[in-house]
Write a protein that holds these residues in place. Structure first.
Motif, PDB file in Angstrom:
ATOM      1  N   TYR A 162       0.703  -1.219   0.019  1.00 12.40           N
ATOM      2  CA  TYR A 162       0.076   0.094  -0.007  1.00 12.40           C
ATOM      3  C   TYR A 162       0.925   1.106   0.131  1.00 12.40           C
ATOM      4  O   TYR A 162       1.630   1.437   0.713  1.00 12.40           O
ATOM      5  CB  TYR A 162      -0.850  -0.084   1.240  1.00 12.40           C
ATOM      6  N   ASP A 163       0.477   2.278  -0.580  1.00 14.28           N
ATOM      7  CA  ASP A 163       0.844   3.739  -0.413  1.00 14.28           C
ATOM      8  C   ASP A 163       0.535   4.072   1.079  1.00 14.28           C
ATOM      9  O   ASP A 163      -0.401   3.655   1.295  1.00 14.28           O
ATOM     10  CB  ASP A 163       0.468   4.702  -1.547  1.00 14.28           C
ATOM     11  N   LEU A 164       1.730   4.730   1.644  1.00 11.36           N
ATOM     12  CA  LEU A 164       1.321   5.095   2.904  1.00 11.36           C
ATOM     13  C   LEU A 164       0.456   6.304   2.971  1.00 11.36           C
ATOM     14  O   LEU A 164       1.255   7.549   2.811  1.00 11.36           O
ATOM     15  CB  LEU A 164       2.520   5.250   3.713  1.00 11.36           C
ATOM     16  N   SER A 165      -0.647   6.401   2.804  1.00 10.44           N
ATOM     17  CA  SER A 165      -1.500   7.464   2.824  1.00 10.44           C
ATOM     18  C   SER A 165      -2.758   7.453   3.973  1.00 10.44           C
ATOM     19  O   SER A 165      -2.871   6.270   4.848  1.00 10.44           O
ATOM     20  CB  SER A 165      -2.430   7.476   1.547  1.00 10.44           C
ATOM     21  N   LYS A 171      -8.688   3.115   6.140  1.00 11.66           N
ATOM     22  CA  LYS A 171      -9.475   2.095   5.312  1.00 11.66           C
ATOM     23  C   LYS A 171      -9.227   0.470   5.690  1.00 11.66           C
ATOM     24  O   LYS A 171      -9.809  -0.403   5.790  1.00 11.66           O
ATOM     25  CB  LYS A 171      -9.705   2.299   3.888  1.00 11.66           C
ATOM     26  N   TYR A 172      -7.496   0.129   5.534  1.00 14.53           N
ATOM     27  CA  TYR A 172      -7.239  -1.013   5.367  1.00 14.53           C
ATOM     28  C   TYR A 172      -6.213  -1.711   6.612  1.00 14.53           C
ATOM     29  O   TYR A 172      -6.289  -2.804   6.852  1.00 14.53           O
ATOM     30  CB  TYR A 172      -6.329  -1.195   4.203  1.00 14.53           C
ATOM     31  N   LEU A 181      -7.085   3.421  15.773  1.00  7.84           N
ATOM     32  CA  LEU A 181      -7.984   4.044  14.737  1.00  7.84           C
ATOM     33  C   LEU A 181      -8.550   5.063  14.951  1.00  7.84           C
ATOM     34  O   LEU A 181      -8.617   6.142  14.813  1.00  7.84           O
ATOM     35  CB  LEU A 181      -8.832   2.992  14.116  1.00  7.84           C
ATOM     36  N   GLU A 182      -9.319   5.082  16.478  1.00 10.59           N
ATOM     37  CA  GLU A 182      -9.964   6.360  16.811  1.00 10.59           C
ATOM     38  C   GLU A 182      -8.927   7.537  17.135  1.00 10.59           C
ATOM     39  O   GLU A 182      -9.450   8.562  17.098  1.00 10.59           O
ATOM     40  CB  GLU A 182     -10.445   5.865  18.158  1.00 10.59           C
ATOM     41  N   GLU A 183      -7.690   7.032  17.776  1.00 10.01           N
ATOM     42  CA  GLU A 183      -6.721   8.093  17.853  1.00 10.01           C
ATOM     43  C   GLU A 183      -6.443   8.682  16.748  1.00 10.01           C
ATOM     44  O   GLU A 183      -6.254  10.124  16.541  1.00 10.01           O
ATOM     45  CB  GLU A 183      -5.364   7.642  18.478  1.00 10.01           C
ATOM     46  N   PHE A 184      -6.254   8.075  15.581  1.00 15.19           N
ATOM     47  CA  PHE A 184      -5.952   8.738  14.305  1.00 15.19           C
ATOM     48  C   PHE A 184      -6.780   9.545  13.725  1.00 15.19           C
ATOM     49  O   PHE A 184      -6.630  10.584  13.250  1.00 15.19           O
ATOM     50  CB  PHE A 184      -5.472   7.640  13.412  1.00 15.19           C
ATOM     51  N   ARG A 185      -8.086   9.014  13.674  1.00 14.15           N
ATOM     52  CA  ARG A 185      -9.369   9.796  13.319  1.00 14.15           C
ATOM     53  C   ARG A 185      -9.245  11.264  14.055  1.00 14.15           C
ATOM     54  O   ARG A 185      -9.806  12.115  13.454  1.00 14.15           O
ATOM     55  CB  ARG A 185     -10.749   8.875  13.595  1.00 14.15           C
TER      56      ARG A 185
END
Length: 209
Positions: A162-165, A171-172, A181-185
């Motif tokens: 994957y491209d690191l985006s 998504k993945y 994931l919640e921290e990232f969001r």
């Protein structure tokens, strides 16, 4: 039509069962991310890399290509060659390479893997030609070559790259770790911290069958 649908359904179940069987027979202890040392040689397939098991060896060496070749000939930034009594020969159809210390994945030439883990990280480097400019001194149009870099990650269990985006993380990758994931969001600066989050994921998660 009904018979065709039944056949298709049976085929899909067979493919799924084979994939699951391959996954269940993976010995996690053989993963290259746990290796104390890397075996030198050529990876013909992702499986060779994944299990630290080069399929071929020999006098292999990476040769860099010029910026001009990359820009105007659309050549890879480098190439892998094998040396023998007849000279140097370009190696074709392979996944990657190990020189005994460093790991490389083939993607627009060979790129060094800078971190191993659930997701192995590498940077893809290349040259991109931009718009030319007119030189009145000799009445020629010259192209400017700009270096480009993409950060990519390899799933050590599946071989997916994957491209690191921000999109691919959300998504993945990070859905496997709901807390992260919640921290990232909620992170307003996440677009500038993509490598930070993939490293956090690697620290918090280990491959499982």
């Amino acid at each position: 039509m009904k018979r065709a649908l039944l056949f298709l359904g049976s085929l899909l179940l067979t493919v799924s069962a084979v994939a699951q069987e391959m996954r269940n027979t993976t010995d996690l202890s053989t993963l290259i991310i746990y290796a104390k040392e890397y075996n030198k040689g050529l990876y013909r397939s992702f499986k060779d890399f994944q299990t630290n098991s080069p399929s071929e060896n020999g006098d292999l060496v990476i040769i860099d290509r010029s910026t001009a070749a990359q820009t105007y000939l659309l050549a890879d930034k480098n190439q892998l060659v094998i040396r023998d009594g007849a000279g140097e020969h370009k190696v074709k159809d392979y996944w990657g390479y190990c020189d005994g210390r460093n790991l490389y994945v083939k993607d627009n030439g060979l790129n060094k893997i800078i971190e191993t883990g659930y997701y192995c990280i590498y940077r893809q480097h290349g040259q991109q030609a931009s718009r030319g400019y007119y030189n009145p001194a000799d009445m020629t149009v010259n192209n400017i070559s700009n270096p480009v870099e993409l950060v990519k990650v390899i799933n050590i269990m599946t071989g997916e790259i994957y491209d690191l985006s921000a999109y691919n993380l959300r998504k993945y990758i990070l859905p496997q770790d709901n807390e992260l994931l919640e921290e990232f969001r909620s992170d307003k600066e996440k677009k500038d911290k993509l490598e930070y989050y993939i490293r956090r994921f690697n620290q918090r998660n280990k491959p499982t069958i």
